[in-house]
Write a protein that holds these residues in place. Structure first.
Motif, PDB file in Angstrom:
ATOM      1  N   TYR A 125     -10.452  -2.914  -5.879  1.00  0.00           N
ATOM      2  CA  TYR A 125     -10.817  -2.282  -7.784  1.00  0.00           C
ATOM      3  C   TYR A 125     -10.077  -2.065  -7.971  1.00  0.00           C
ATOM      4  CZ  TYR A 125     -14.510  -2.719  -4.052  1.00  0.00           C
ATOM      5  OH  TYR A 125     -15.872  -3.439  -2.310  1.00  0.00           O
ATOM      6  N   PRO A 126      -9.710  -2.840  -9.323  1.00  0.00           N
ATOM      7  CA  PRO A 126      -9.068  -1.994 -10.315  1.00  0.00           C
ATOM      8  C   PRO A 126      -9.039  -2.067 -11.518  1.00  0.00           C
ATOM      9  CG  PRO A 126      -8.072  -5.110 -10.047  1.00  0.00           C
ATOM     10  CD  PRO A 126      -9.532  -4.018  -8.836  1.00  0.00           C
ATOM     11  N   ASN A 127     -10.113  -2.246 -11.484  1.00  0.00           N
ATOM     12  CA  ASN A 127     -10.810  -2.108 -12.807  1.00  0.00           C
ATOM     13  C   ASN A 127     -12.707  -0.893 -12.995  1.00  0.00           C
ATOM     14  OD1 ASN A 127     -10.027  -3.904 -14.133  1.00  0.00           O
ATOM     15  ND2 ASN A 127     -11.384  -6.070 -13.193  1.00  0.00           N
ATOM     16  N   ALA A 128     -12.342  -0.319 -11.312  1.00  0.00           N
ATOM     17  CA  ALA A 128     -12.832   0.757 -10.701  1.00  0.00           C
ATOM     18  C   ALA A 128     -12.008   2.355 -11.636  1.00  0.00           C
ATOM     19  CB  ALA A 128     -13.275   0.895  -9.870  1.00  0.00           C
ATOM     20  N   ALA A 129     -12.677   3.603 -12.195  1.00  0.00           N
ATOM     21  CA  ALA A 129     -12.575   4.385 -12.043  1.00  0.00           C
ATOM     22  C   ALA A 129     -11.665   5.439 -11.263  1.00  0.00           C
ATOM     23  CB  ALA A 129     -12.681   5.274 -13.494  1.00  0.00           C
ATOM     24  N   GLY A 130     -13.596   5.085 -10.346  1.00  0.00           N
ATOM     25  CA  GLY A 130     -13.418   5.832  -8.786  1.00  0.00           C
ATOM     26  C   GLY A 130     -11.702   6.124  -7.871  1.00  0.00           C
ATOM     27  N   PRO A 131     -11.266   5.053  -8.648  1.00  0.00           N
ATOM     28  CA  PRO A 131     -10.392   4.721  -6.946  1.00  0.00           C
ATOM     29  C   PRO A 131      -9.210   5.794  -7.437  1.00  0.00           C
ATOM     30  CG  PRO A 131     -10.984   2.662  -6.827  1.00  0.00           C
ATOM     31  CD  PRO A 131     -11.666   3.833  -7.966  1.00  0.00           C
ATOM     32  N   ARG A 132      -8.515   5.499  -8.941  1.00  0.00           N
ATOM     33  CA  ARG A 132      -7.152   6.296  -9.701  1.00  0.00           C
ATOM     34  C   ARG A 132      -8.066   7.677  -9.951  1.00  0.00           C
ATOM     35  NH1 ARG A 132      -2.581   3.142 -10.266  1.00  0.00           N
ATOM     36  NH2 ARG A 132      -3.407   1.094 -11.188  1.00  0.00           N
ATOM     37  N   HIS A 133      -8.923   7.334  -9.718  1.00  0.00           N
ATOM     38  CA  HIS A 133      -9.349  10.097 -10.070  1.00  0.00           C
ATOM     39  C   HIS A 133      -9.172  10.567  -8.539  1.00  0.00           C
ATOM     40  CE1 HIS A 133     -12.795  12.875 -11.561  1.00  0.00           C
ATOM     41  NE2 HIS A 133     -11.380  13.415 -12.028  1.00  0.00           N
ATOM     42  N   GLU A 134      -9.808   9.432  -7.737  1.00  0.00           N
ATOM     43  CA  GLU A 134      -9.507  10.233  -6.493  1.00  0.00           C
ATOM     44  C   GLU A 134      -8.078  10.041  -6.285  1.00  0.00           C
ATOM     45  OE1 GLU A 134     -11.808  12.156  -5.447  1.00  0.00           O
ATOM     46  OE2 GLU A 134     -13.564  11.525  -6.710  1.00  0.00           O
ATOM     47  N   ARG A 135      -7.274   9.165  -6.799  1.00  0.00           N
ATOM     48  CA  ARG A 135      -5.823   9.153  -5.744  1.00  0.00           C
ATOM     49  C   ARG A 135      -5.070  10.161  -7.087  1.00  0.00           C
ATOM     50  NH1 ARG A 135      -2.532   3.986  -5.740  1.00  0.00           N
ATOM     51  NH2 ARG A 135      -2.714   4.857  -8.052  1.00  0.00           N
ATOM     52  N   ALA A 136      -5.681  10.635  -7.950  1.00  0.00           N
ATOM     53  CA  ALA A 136      -5.065  11.568  -9.197  1.00  0.00           C
ATOM     54  C   ALA A 136      -4.760  13.075  -8.296  1.00  0.00           C
ATOM     55  CB  ALA A 136      -5.357  11.584  -9.711  1.00  0.00           C
ATOM     56  N   ARG A 137      -6.666  13.196  -8.281  1.00  0.00           N
ATOM     57  CA  ARG A 137      -6.475  14.595  -6.902  1.00  0.00           C
ATOM     58  C   ARG A 137      -6.014  14.761  -6.401  1.00  0.00           C
ATOM     59  NH1 ARG A 137     -13.313  14.618  -8.216  1.00  0.00           N
ATOM     60  NH2 ARG A 137     -13.024  16.048  -9.133  1.00  0.00           N
ATOM     61  N   LEU A 138      -6.012  13.542  -5.476  1.00  0.00           N
ATOM     62  CA  LEU A 138      -4.775  13.854  -4.054  1.00  0.00           C
ATOM     63  C   LEU A 138      -3.039  14.062  -4.093  1.00  0.00           C
ATOM     64  CD1 LEU A 138      -3.904  13.278  -1.359  1.00  0.00           C
ATOM     65  CD2 LEU A 138      -3.712  11.019  -1.494  1.00  0.00           C
ATOM     66  N   TYR A 139      -3.156  13.747  -5.512  1.00  0.00           N
ATOM     67  CA  TYR A 139      -1.051  13.471  -6.080  1.00  0.00           C
ATOM     68  C   TYR A 139      -1.289  14.976  -6.195  1.00  0.00           C
ATOM     69  CZ  TYR A 139       0.079   8.131  -5.732  1.00  0.00           C
ATOM     70  OH  TYR A 139      -0.080   7.474  -4.969  1.00  0.00           O
ATOM     71  N   LYS A 140      -2.548  15.524  -7.397  1.00  0.00           N
ATOM     72  CA  LYS A 140      -2.238  16.311  -8.088  1.00  0.00           C
ATOM     73  C   LYS A 140      -2.151  17.812  -6.754  1.00  0.00           C
ATOM     74  CE  LYS A 140      -4.472  19.934 -11.134  1.00  0.00           C
ATOM     75  NZ  LYS A 140      -4.307  20.915 -10.000  1.00  0.00           N
ATOM     76  N   ASP A 141      -2.713  17.633  -5.599  1.00  0.00           N
ATOM     77  CA  ASP A 141      -2.533  18.186  -4.096  1.00  0.00           C
ATOM     78  C   ASP A 141      -1.581  18.397  -3.893  1.00  0.00           C
ATOM     79  OD1 ASP A 141      -5.246  19.652  -5.151  1.00  0.00           O
ATOM     80  OD2 ASP A 141      -5.869  17.602  -2.367  1.00  0.00           O
ATOM     81  N   ILE A 142      -0.892  17.073  -3.579  1.00  0.00           N
ATOM     82  CA  ILE A 142       0.785  17.632  -2.916  1.00  0.00           C
ATOM     83  C   ILE A 142       1.245  17.521  -4.453  1.00  0.00           C
ATOM     84  CG2 ILE A 142      -0.743  15.784  -0.648  1.00  0.00           C
ATOM     85  CD1 ILE A 142       1.008  13.762  -1.939  1.00  0.00           C
ATOM     86  N   GLY A 143       1.571  17.909  -4.787  1.00  0.00           N
ATOM     87  CA  GLY A 143       2.047  18.178  -5.950  1.00  0.00           C
ATOM     88  C   GLY A 143       2.851  17.075  -6.940  1.00  0.00           C
ATOM     89  N   ASN A 144       2.142  16.382  -7.111  1.00  0.00           N
ATOM     90  CA  ASN A 144       3.118  14.595  -7.430  1.00  0.00           C
ATOM     91  C   ASN A 144       2.646  14.629  -8.566  1.00  0.00           C
ATOM     92  OD1 ASN A 144       4.102  12.637  -8.458  1.00  0.00           O
ATOM     93  ND2 ASN A 144       4.572  11.456  -6.909  1.00  0.00           N
TER      94      ASN A 144
END
Length: 482
Positions: free
Chosen positions: A223-242
């Motif tokens: 779903y490249p045109n959906a914001a939700g997946p990007r948003h959730e993955r960003a939260r994951l990356y923030k969690d792990i310090g990236n």
């Protein structure tokens, strides 16, 4: 997935309403995680059934969709009155009305309609699913789960019910059972966006970041045109310090859904982590414009404005915070501090009294309230309040003795000796600050200056809230450490 007209509208309504109904929003990290992107993707792929194409009902429903997208539920409900009575009495339109009523938080009315449909069609799974949504929206999670389990018993491949059960388990922090429900949904629909994100979130909170990234990345790819997946993955990356990867995803998510409050808040938070505070402040300003009634952006912006020396701006944000969330007592703390800076003693007193109301264990708030109270009027004005505060403080602690000094207006020499013996620098500094103010209020400028300077000499910058107030006092009085 079903493509009925009333489920179509149910998804539109629930996506627009931002109420805790299906698709469920999970509150965590001080924010809301939503599968609304999945809803938007689904809605975008739907076709209104031929039976409703052309004619007055189609026009009415189109107008209703527009009103719902703007959150105008009362106006949308009014349109049901002009639908052809024969069509208005169909199961689809009745359930659509129930969904709008639920989104307008008129749960009892929505529940009644759905129950009426089920009484005539006890095996109507879509009506049961609607009832589960209404029960969940009104806080009856046990009843919601029971109905969903009934649906699964009748239709084991009902992905909507499986995802809903997964979300219920997630809210209960039962991440393994939640993951199992999402797995069952994915076995039926491997590309279901809500199930992919749900599974990824379950792994994230089970601290399996590798698996979480796998599912979130699959959702991003599908779903490249959906914001939700990007948003959730960003939260994951923030969690792990990236943080760098998190910002890349949030930049793309912002481009896809620029009106999303939580994307703005999360992007601002990552910018702070990257040391880009001015950009972060701009993002929080944008977030507060998107949703001026949500308190979180103001928490960040008030702190940043403080850091930048924009004290009037910080005071403004603390004032909004205090109105939106009085139980967030740090807002009244900040408001009291800035009112003190401006010499608004009565206003500062009121702010610290409010903070103390929600944090009665914080003796600093009681002392600051009493101190400002004395400056705002007569020295004896806070006596009754101090009597109550003394009962809440730990007896014979330094805080208790300081409250007693402000109450009795005597005993300062003995207390000064006790403070001098204190070994913990933070405690010593705090008590010296209140002793300095006691002498200042009593008109003994020399002793007040002495103790303000003693606080400064301890050099525990920003370890206590009184440090900043003491710094301002030292600066205002033109004092310098020898």
């Amino acid at each position: 997935m079903r493509r009925s007209i009333y489920l179509f509208f149910l998804l539109i309504v629930l996506a627009a309403a931002e109420v805790p109904a299906e698709p469920v929003k999970i509150s965590t990290d001080g924010a809301e995680i939503s599968s609304a992107a999945g809803v938007k993707a689904l809605v975008g792929a739907m076709e209104i059934p031929p039976a409703f194409k052309g004619g007055d009902t189609q026009t009415i429903l189109a107008g209703m969709a527009g009103l719902l997208s703007q959150g105008k539920y009362d106006e949308a409900l009014g349109l049901f009155d002009i639908i052809n009575p024969e069509e208005a009495n169909t199961t689809g339109i009745r359930l659509l009305k129930a969904s709008v009523l639920s989104s307008a938080r008129r749960y009892t009315e929505g529940w009644a309609i759905v129950q009426e449909v089920i009484s005539g069609e006890p095996n109507n799974l879509e009506a049961l699913f609607m009832l589960a949504a209404v029960e969940g929206a009104s806080g009856k999670e046990k009843e919601q789960r029971s109905i969903l389990e009934r649906i699964i018993k009748s239709d084991p491949r009902n992905t909507e019910a499986l995802i809903s059960l997964g979300n219920i388990a997630f809210r209960a922090e039962s991440y393994r059972p939640a993951g199992a429900y999402f797995d069952r949904a994915l076995a039926i629909e491997p590309e279901n966006l809500d199930a992919l994100l749900g599974r990824g979130l379950a792994y994230r909170y089970n601290r399996d970041s590798k698996k979480a990234e796998e599912f979130m990345s699959k959702a991003v790819d599908l779903y490249p045109n959906a914001a939700g997946p990007r948003h959730e993955r960003a939260r994951l990356y923030k969690d792990i310090g990236n943080k760098a990867k998190a910002l890349i995803d949030l930049d793309i998510a912002k481009g896809l859904d620029g009106g999303n409050y939580w994307i703005a808040v999360d992007r601002g938070s990552v910018l702070i982590d990257l040391g880009r505070k001015q950009e972060a402040l701009e993002e929080f300003r944008r977030a507060s414009e998107l949703n001026p009634n949500n308190f979180l952006a103001y928490v960040y912006s008030a702190g940043l404005k403080d850091d930048f020396g924009d004290y009037d701006g910080a005071e403004h944000d603390y004032e909004i915070l205090a109105k939106l969330r009085p139980d967030y007592y740090f807002a009244n703390e900040g408001l009291g501090i800035h009112r003190m800076r401006k010499g608004l003693w009565a206003g500062a007193r009121d702010a610290f009294l409010e903070a103390y109301r929600y944090a009665p264990a914080e003796s600093s708030y009681a002392l600051l309230a009493a101190m400002n109270w004395m400056r705002a009027g007569r020295i004896s004005d806070p006596r009754q309040f101090l009597e109550q505060a003394l009962r809440k403080a730990k007896r014979d602690s330094l805080e208790w003795h300081m409250l007693r000094l402000y109450h009795d207006l005597s005993g300062d020499n003995d207390l000064a000796l006790k403070i001098d013996k204190e070994k913990i620098p933070e405690n010593k500094a705090r008590m010296l600050y209140y002793l300095a103010n006691y002498y200042d209020i009593r008109g003994n400028k020399a002793l007040a200056d002495k103790y303000f300077l003693q606080v400064q000499s301890l050099d525990i910058m920003n370890a206590i809230l009184e440090w900043r107030l003491n710094e301002w006092a030292v600066e205002e009085r033109g004092l310098k450490i020898d």
